[in-house]
Design an enzyme around this catalytic site. Structure first.
Site, PDB file in Angstrom:
ATOM      1  N   GLY A 156       0.808  -1.202   0.000  1.00 28.72           N
ATOM      2  CA  GLY A 156       0.000   0.000   0.000  1.00 28.72           C
ATOM      3  C   GLY A 156       0.845   1.257   0.000  1.00 28.72           C
ATOM      4  O   GLY A 156       1.963   1.321  -0.518  1.00 28.72           O
ATOM      5  N   GLY A 157       0.312   2.287   0.665  1.00 27.94           N
ATOM      6  CA  GLY A 157       1.006   3.566   0.725  1.00 27.94           C
ATOM      7  C   GLY A 157       2.368   3.485   1.369  1.00 27.94           C
ATOM      8  O   GLY A 157       3.234   4.328   1.114  1.00 27.94           O
TER       9      GLY A 157
ATOM     10  N   GLY B  11      22.658  12.075 -31.033  1.00 22.73           N
ATOM     11  CA  GLY B  11      22.170  12.680 -29.810  1.00 22.73           C
ATOM     12  C   GLY B  11      22.635  11.961 -28.560  1.00 22.73           C
ATOM     13  O   GLY B  11      22.819  12.585 -27.508  1.00 22.73           O
ATOM     14  N   ALA B  12      22.857  10.659 -28.671  1.00 20.48           N
ATOM     15  CA  ALA B  12      23.319   9.906 -27.510  1.00 20.48           C
ATOM     16  C   ALA B  12      24.702  10.366 -27.068  1.00 20.48           C
ATOM     17  O   ALA B  12      25.011  10.396 -25.875  1.00 20.48           O
ATOM     18  CB  ALA B  12      23.329   8.408 -27.832  1.00 20.48           C
TER      19      ALA B  12
END
Length: 524
Positions: free
Chosen positions: A179-180, A414-415
């Site tokens: 859960g949380g 771009g890499a």
């Protein structure tokens, strides 16, 4: 619960009473609960603290705290510690704050008093400027205390966030976390898990089956291997608790106490100017041949020893902490042995998070490049490779620690820019004579630039081969970038260790002036 009748007539009696209460608190709920814990292959909270901290160094806080809740039978069960042990001690002689859930008490579930103890120790850690380690083994919010338990988690999350980048926060998962409650570890710097005994998930298998019809075990849904290989939630996974906690100690030895200090240095037994002759043969000059970047790292760092982060997730990039000349460094390296070392969504996220962690805690960054580009494909584009790749670009551009990069072989498109090129702020960039820095590979470039000539040739394949060779000779030779000042030097691979150590020593006093702003807005 045993009760003690105090001897109100003497100080000695009061001291004796205190001793009995402490003994009761340390003993916990009894042998049956302890046996049940061990039957699951788990240690008790105090045993775990004993393994984490230097022997005899633990100082407990609020040992006699008890909850004040009523209803649902809680008023009849008020154990000391309220299911969490908090305090501080030392690891390798340096102060570390810790809290450990005691699953034997309320299943380690968090209530109001339980949360207040954690809040206090978190506040103390930040005030003292010392790392915080949480040993997690709890069943989530204490249902009987209702919204008070939920508010307790909110206080933890807020403190996790405020401490982020201020002190190292390490979460060690030693049992269930549902859960949380799972968000607290997710907000910390590092997450350790133990195989078969620790799990993390927002909704458990029963809820998953009820909502989706899917049947799955707890480990299949949120076990250590899943989070190490698939989700990337876990940075480190181990087979048993002692090994796991020893590795936490090792990680702490590589981190500063807080963001105002540098990582602890060590006297290097490995000569800084040692030539790494093996590097001359480890990396093939042929860009299409694979090799293991880990072997390169072993040759460069002190005594070949390093701690890899997220070893089993996004394996096409390596992130590791190591020492070079006794000084801690963060290493980011493409891994040609996995997906040829391309950057994709997960690799970009993994490296971006690591770069930001290094920058937060004053760890210089060494980047080893051998990257053919970003992974092409519809799935990557639709999955947001632009957005995720920008996270890595942002992390490097935003980092103010010393940054040194080495181009081993391929560095395309771009890499190449994203992997801490000089154009985005790397302090020093070196290259091996085998480097190929270009917009794209020669074959692809020739097909674009000379498409018409190739198509009109009598023998297109012969023409293509000739033009590829010409393109390589003209624009991809090892000294092209150096001639234009995009590489500071082309170096002998065997001297990489010495060159890096010298560069980092020169940059140790680096200072960067930042623009005035509340905070940046990085791509998410």
């Amino acid at each position: 619960m045993a009760h003690v009748t105090p001897d109100v007539g003497s100080t000695r009696g009061r001291v004796a009473e205190l001793g009995l209460l402490r003994a009761e608190a340390e003993r916990g709920p009894g042998d049956k609960a302890t046996e049940a814990q061990r039957a699951k292959g788990k240690l008790t909270a105090r045993e775990r603290i004993g393994l984490l901290l230097d022997e005899g160094s633990f100082h407990e806080v609020e040992q006699l705290r008890r909850h004040r809740a009523t209803g649902f039978g809680l008023e009849a069960k008020r154990p000391y510690t309220d299911g969490v042990i908090t305090g501080w001690g030392t690891v390798h002689g340096r102060t570390v704050f810790v809290y450990a859930h005691d699953f034997r008490i309320f299943g380690g579930a968090l209530g109001e008093a339980h949360a207040a103890k954690i809040h206090k120790i978190m506040d103390m850690a930040v005030s003292a400027g010392a790392p915080l380690v949480s040993l997690n083994d709890g069943a989530g919010a204490r249902i009987q205390e209702g919204v008070s338990a939920l508010a307790g988690y909110g206080g933890i999350f807020r403190r996790n966030t405020r401490a982020s980048g201020v002190i190292p926060q390490i979460s060690v998962m030693l049992g269930p976390c549902a859960g949380g409650a799972a968000y607290a570890p997710a907000l910390t710097d590092f997450v350790f898990m133990v195989r078969d005994t620790s799990q993390m998930f927002i909704t458990g298998p029963d809820v998953v089956q009820a909502v989706t019809g899917e049947q799955i075990s707890q480990n299949g849904l949120g076990g250590a291997d899943v989070h190490a290989e698939v989700s990337g939630v876990a940075h480190f996974v181990h087979d048993d608790e002692p090994t796991c906690l020893e590795e936490v100690r090792y990680l702490l030895s590589l981190l500063p106490a807080n963001n105002r200090e540098n990582p602890p240095a060590a006297d290097p037994a490995d000569p800084v100017d040692r030539r790494a002759e093996a590097l001359l043969d480890l990396v093939p000059a042929d860009g299409n041949r694979s090799y293991d970047m880990r072997r390169v790292i072993e040759e460069i760092v002190d005594e070949g020893e390093y701690l890899e982060v997220h070893e089993r997730w996004a394996t096409n990039i390596i992130c590791a902490l190591a020492r070079l000349g006794g000084q801690v460094v963060g290493l980011v390296a493409n891994q040609p042995a996995s997906l040829a070392g391309v950057l994709d969504i997960e690799a970009s996220e993994k490296a971006a998070r690591f770069v930001r962690m290094c920058d937060a805690f004053n760890v210089p960054i060494v980047t080893l490049l051998d990257v053919p580009g970003f992974l092409p494909g519809v799935e990557q584009e639709h999955g947001g490779i632009i957005r995720h790749g920008a996270k890595l670009l942002y992390a490097y551009c935003d980092a103010t620690v010393p940054r040194v990069s080495v181009v081993l072989r391929k560095a395309y498109g771009g890499a190449y820019i994203v992997m801490d090129s000089q154009s985005i702020g790397a302090d020093l960039t070196f290259a091996w004579p085998t480097n190929e820095i270009a917009v794209m590979g020669a074959e692809g470039a020739a097909n674009v630039i000379f498409r018409r000539q190739i198509a009109e040739a009598d023998d297109p394949e012969v023409m293509r081969a000739r033009l590829v060779k010409e393109y390589k000779a003209e624009l991809m030779h090892p000294y092209y970038a150096a001639e234009r000042g995009l590489v500071d030097d082309v170096i002998d691979p065997a001297r990489t260790r010495a060159v890096l150590a010298s560069a980092l020593a020169a940059l140790r006093t680096k200072h960067a002036d930042l623009p005035s702003r509340k905070h940046g807005n990085p791509p998410q």
